[in-house]
Design a protein around this motif. Structure first.
Motif, PDB file in Angstrom:
ATOM      1  N   TYR A  91      -0.819  15.404 -14.579  1.00 31.50           N
ATOM      2  CA  TYR A  91      -1.658  15.498 -15.771  1.00 31.50           C
ATOM      3  C   TYR A  91      -3.134  15.239 -15.446  1.00 31.50           C
ATOM      4  O   TYR A  91      -3.929  14.963 -16.331  1.00 31.50           O
ATOM      5  CB  TYR A  91      -1.163  14.550 -16.882  1.00 31.50           C
ATOM      6  CG  TYR A  91      -1.153  13.079 -16.535  1.00 31.50           C
ATOM      7  CD1 TYR A  91      -2.295  12.301 -16.680  1.00 31.50           C
ATOM      8  CD2 TYR A  91       0.001  12.464 -16.077  1.00 31.50           C
ATOM      9  CE1 TYR A  91      -2.297  10.952 -16.369  1.00 31.50           C
ATOM     10  CE2 TYR A  91       0.021  11.117 -15.765  1.00 31.50           C
ATOM     11  CZ  TYR A  91      -1.132  10.368 -15.918  1.00 31.50           C
ATOM     12  OH  TYR A  91      -1.124   9.043 -15.607  1.00 31.50           O
ATOM     13  N   GLN A  92      -3.480  15.333 -14.171  1.00 29.95           N
ATOM     14  CA  GLN A  92      -4.873  15.211 -13.746  1.00 29.95           C
ATOM     15  C   GLN A  92      -5.376  16.571 -13.272  1.00 29.95           C
ATOM     16  O   GLN A  92      -4.603  17.377 -12.759  1.00 29.95           O
ATOM     17  CB  GLN A  92      -5.006  14.180 -12.623  1.00 29.95           C
ATOM     18  CG  GLN A  92      -4.601  12.773 -13.023  1.00 29.95           C
ATOM     19  CD  GLN A  92      -4.629  11.809 -11.856  1.00 29.95           C
ATOM     20  OE1 GLN A  92      -4.864  12.206 -10.719  1.00 29.95           O
ATOM     21  NE2 GLN A  92      -4.387  10.538 -12.124  1.00 29.95           N
ATOM     22  N   ARG A 118      -8.220  12.889 -20.641  1.00 33.70           N
ATOM     23  CA  ARG A 118      -6.992  12.611 -19.897  1.00 33.70           C
ATOM     24  C   ARG A 118      -5.972  11.896 -20.778  1.00 33.70           C
ATOM     25  O   ARG A 118      -4.769  12.184 -20.721  1.00 33.70           O
ATOM     26  CB  ARG A 118      -7.300  11.782 -18.659  1.00 33.70           C
ATOM     27  CG  ARG A 118      -6.066  11.449 -17.850  1.00 33.70           C
ATOM     28  CD  ARG A 118      -6.383  10.576 -16.652  1.00 33.70           C
ATOM     29  NE  ARG A 118      -7.094  11.322 -15.620  1.00 33.70           N
ATOM     30  CZ  ARG A 118      -7.420  10.807 -14.435  1.00 33.70           C
ATOM     31  NH1 ARG A 118      -7.081   9.545 -14.158  1.00 33.70           N
ATOM     32  NH2 ARG A 118      -8.060  11.518 -13.551  1.00 33.70           N
ATOM     33  N   ASP A 134     -11.601  16.348 -13.911  1.00 31.08           N
ATOM     34  CA  ASP A 134     -11.671  14.923 -14.258  1.00 31.08           C
ATOM     35  C   ASP A 134     -12.708  14.187 -13.418  1.00 31.08           C
ATOM     36  O   ASP A 134     -13.238  13.156 -13.853  1.00 31.08           O
ATOM     37  CB  ASP A 134     -10.301  14.266 -14.057  1.00 31.08           C
ATOM     38  CG  ASP A 134      -9.294  14.729 -15.095  1.00 31.08           C
ATOM     39  OD1 ASP A 134      -9.685  15.485 -15.999  1.00 31.08           O
ATOM     40  OD2 ASP A 134      -8.119  14.335 -14.992  1.00 31.08           O
ATOM     41  N   ARG A 168      -9.873   7.609 -16.253  1.00 31.13           N
ATOM     42  CA  ARG A 168     -10.557   7.872 -14.998  1.00 31.13           C
ATOM     43  C   ARG A 168     -11.752   6.945 -14.898  1.00 31.13           C
ATOM     44  O   ARG A 168     -12.746   7.105 -15.614  1.00 31.13           O
ATOM     45  CB  ARG A 168     -11.011   9.332 -14.942  1.00 31.13           C
ATOM     46  CG  ARG A 168     -11.266   9.810 -13.524  1.00 31.13           C
ATOM     47  CD  ARG A 168     -12.528  10.612 -13.393  1.00 31.13           C
ATOM     48  NE  ARG A 168     -13.672   9.738 -13.137  1.00 31.13           N
ATOM     49  CZ  ARG A 168     -14.913  10.171 -13.070  1.00 31.13           C
ATOM     50  NH1 ARG A 168     -15.197  11.427 -13.273  1.00 31.13           N
ATOM     51  NH2 ARG A 168     -15.907   9.330 -12.830  1.00 31.13           N
ATOM     52  N   ARG A 178      -4.443  14.375 -22.974  1.00 29.95           N
ATOM     53  CA  ARG A 178      -3.503  15.193 -22.206  1.00 29.95           C
ATOM     54  C   ARG A 178      -2.177  14.464 -22.004  1.00 29.95           C
ATOM     55  O   ARG A 178      -1.093  15.062 -22.097  1.00 29.95           O
ATOM     56  CB  ARG A 178      -4.148  15.529 -20.866  1.00 29.95           C
ATOM     57  CG  ARG A 178      -3.656  16.808 -20.216  1.00 29.95           C
ATOM     58  CD  ARG A 178      -4.342  17.004 -18.882  1.00 29.95           C
ATOM     59  NE  ARG A 178      -5.761  17.241 -19.033  1.00 29.95           N
ATOM     60  CZ  ARG A 178      -6.713  16.664 -18.311  1.00 29.95           C
ATOM     61  NH1 ARG A 178      -6.373  15.789 -17.377  1.00 29.95           N
ATOM     62  NH2 ARG A 178      -7.979  16.948 -18.508  1.00 29.95           N
TER      63      ARG A 178
END
Length: 542
Positions: free
Chosen positions: A299-300, A316, A304, A495, A319
């Motif tokens: 999921y990155q 993120r 990012d 992040r 997401r």
């Protein structure tokens, strides 16, 4: 004889491998220096191909020679200018001088052939392999070694934006099918002598070239050794794509979750190599494999790290919520409608009951039918041509969905729930991870229809337990969450700033742990110099 006895008897029969006559013939051949014998052997192997070329000529006008090549795989201009001409004409500085036969090979290599990719080979199987790869073989009467010259020229598509990974901010270039071009893209990103490329051949018939890429001084040697060991154990007749290797080198072959990450982006591969991972490239495939892999990679995205951390942390998190949402939302809806309607607020419960008044099916059947229909529609949209696929998706979602509701086949709230879950799965950047979540959605719906919310919790506990048991080359799948690592958690749910992540991931056991120097971190803590402060210029004018 009964069918059962016949089947039992046929099961006991041992399957005898069919001998590969061409391979046995190639292995039995040896170079003897006889040109006619070599031509006869090569013709027996390649003679049935109309694009195979055999060209006889004389070296320096005296020595008989022959050239073998595939016309569809070579550069014809290079054949004429860089091979035939140097072989047939004496170098200007040697004109008028006698060239003895024992000096012929050295003169050709050192004085005549002006081509960088040339070598001599005395093993017959290697000559056959060189011809199959698009190289040109030149043999001279009396020499036990032939010249192998790199003339491969295969049409390729242009380097373009990756089709499977959309780029918002970052490089617009992706891997293509040729291994040499992909390695060049990688070396362009990592212009350091520490980048190591080790190649091997896999596939008894295809002889596919596989490149193992890693960073010397960063990647753990045990990880590299394990990757090479798993690849060397693969004995298969053909490797047509990197997906073949993925299925052989993963730890758990029955898990729906991918344990090997793949990408088309050279910058993503470079970033993973700098963390201490290993990349695997296959000639003929535009997708690079990256090992080891942990769950948070799915999921990155590369964006990012190219945007500011506050904005990308929020995206993120959204997401990740969409990822969980797509997994559990349909099953929770079934559990609440079937077993616990009291959990719904009264006003909303009345609206839901009114929408489902004319639906003859229970909630689990309704959700499963709509879910399966959505999966079929999604697959049909992918397989159809792009112009037709876009129209089909719009027609399927709008017309068929509205018609199903109007006919009393499904309730409006069910269509909304499935649509939101589908949109949530689209938010997952990795296709293979989204596919795993879509698959696990169905057993959760069954458990919810049988046991209610207890079934949903049981299913989630089983999925979590399976994730905890997974490993990728020995790395726990949920790292750095389990086992916990504070440094790694700075890049898990959110992040963190780049200057927070000054060390490489510890679960990869990198040899060089430092990514960002302490000097840079200290400089960031100092207040900035306001060199363009208006008050400063005002004092200067006064």
């Amino acid at each position: 004889m009964s069918i059962f006895n016949w089947f039992k008897k046929s099961k006991k029969r041992k399957a005898h491998p069919i001998p590969n006559q061409a391979s046995e013939l190639i292995q039995s051949m040896e170079m003897s220096g006889s040109l006619e014998q070599l031509i006869d052997s090569i013709t027996r192997i390649f003679g049935g191909n109309d694009d195979f070329g055999v060209r006889r000529f004389h070296v320096f006008g005296h020595y008989q020679a022959v050239m073998f090549y595939y016309a569809t795989m070579i550069d014809q201009a290079m054949i004429n200018g860089s091979i035939l001409k140097p072989f047939m004409y004496v170098p200007p500085h040697l004109e008028g001088k006698s060239i003895e036969f024992h000096r012929l090979q050295d003169v050709l290599l050192q004085d005549s052939i002006f081509h960088s990719d040339v070598r001599t080979e005395g093993r017959f199987p290697k000559l056959v392999e060189a011809i199959l790869r698009g190289q040109t073989v030149v043999a001279i009467e009396g020499l036990n070694e032939a010249f192998v010259i790199g003339t491969r020229n295969i049409e390729q598509r242009a380097i373009d934006q990756p089709a499977t990974e959309q780029v918002i901010r970052g490089p617009r270039e992706g891997f293509i099918e040729l291994l040499g071009t992909n390695i060049a893209l990688l070396r362009y990103r990592l212009q350091t002598p520490d980048l190591r490329i080790n190649t091997l051949e896999l596939g008894r018939r295809t002889k596919s070239k596989v490149a193992i890429c890693y960073m010397e001084g960063i990647t753990d040697p045990d990880l590299l050794k394990e990757v090479k060991k798993r690849l060397s154990r693969i004995d298969i007749d053909a490797v047509l794509d990197s997906g073949y290797l993925e299925q052989f080198i993963e730890d758990n072959h029955l898990s729906p979750f991918p344990q090997v990450n793949y990408t088309e982006r050279p910058d993503k591969v470079a970033a993973n190599l700098l963390e201490g991972r290993v990349a695997i490239l296959v000639d003929g495939s535009p997708l690079a494999l990256i090992v080891p892999t942990v769950f948070n990679q799915f999921y990155q995205t590369v964006e990012d790290y190219t945007e500011r951390f506050l904005l990308m942390s929020a995206i993120r998190m959204a997401r990740l919520v969409a990822l969980i949402f797509s997994l559990v939302f349909p099953s929770i809806y079934v559990a609440i409608i079937s077993f616990n309607p009291e959990l719904i607020p009264t006003e909303f419960a009345v609206a839901v009951a009114g929408g489902r008044a004319g639906v003859p099916f229970p909630a689990i059947i309704e959700v499963l039918v709509i879910e399966i229909s959505m999966e079929v529609l999604r697959e049909a949209t992918i397989r159809l041509p792009q112009q037709v696929g876009g129209a089909l998706s719009i027609v399927g979602v709008l017309v068929i969905g509205q018609a199903a509701v109007a006919a009393g086949f499904a309730s409006p709230i069910t269509v909304v729930i499935i649509a939101l879950a589908t949109i949530g799965s689209f938010a997952t950047p990795a296709y293979n991870a989204a596919l795993a979540l879509r698959l696990l959605r169905f057993p959760l719906i069954f458990l919810a229809g049988i046991f209610g919310l207890y079934g949903v919790m049981i299913g989630l506990i089983l999925i979590l337990n399976h994730l905890l048991s997974l490993k990728s080359f020995g790395v726990p799948y949920l790292s750095p969450l389990v086992p916990g690592n504070f440094q790694g958690m700075k890049d898990l749910l959110v992040r963190g700033p780049l200057w927070w992540m000054n060390n490489r991931p510890s679960f990869l056991q990198p040899l060089d742990k430092t990514r960002l120097s302490d000097k840079t971190v200290e400089q960031l803590k100092q207040p900035p110099d306001n060199v363009m402060d208006p008050l400063k210029f005002k004092d200067r004018k006064e």
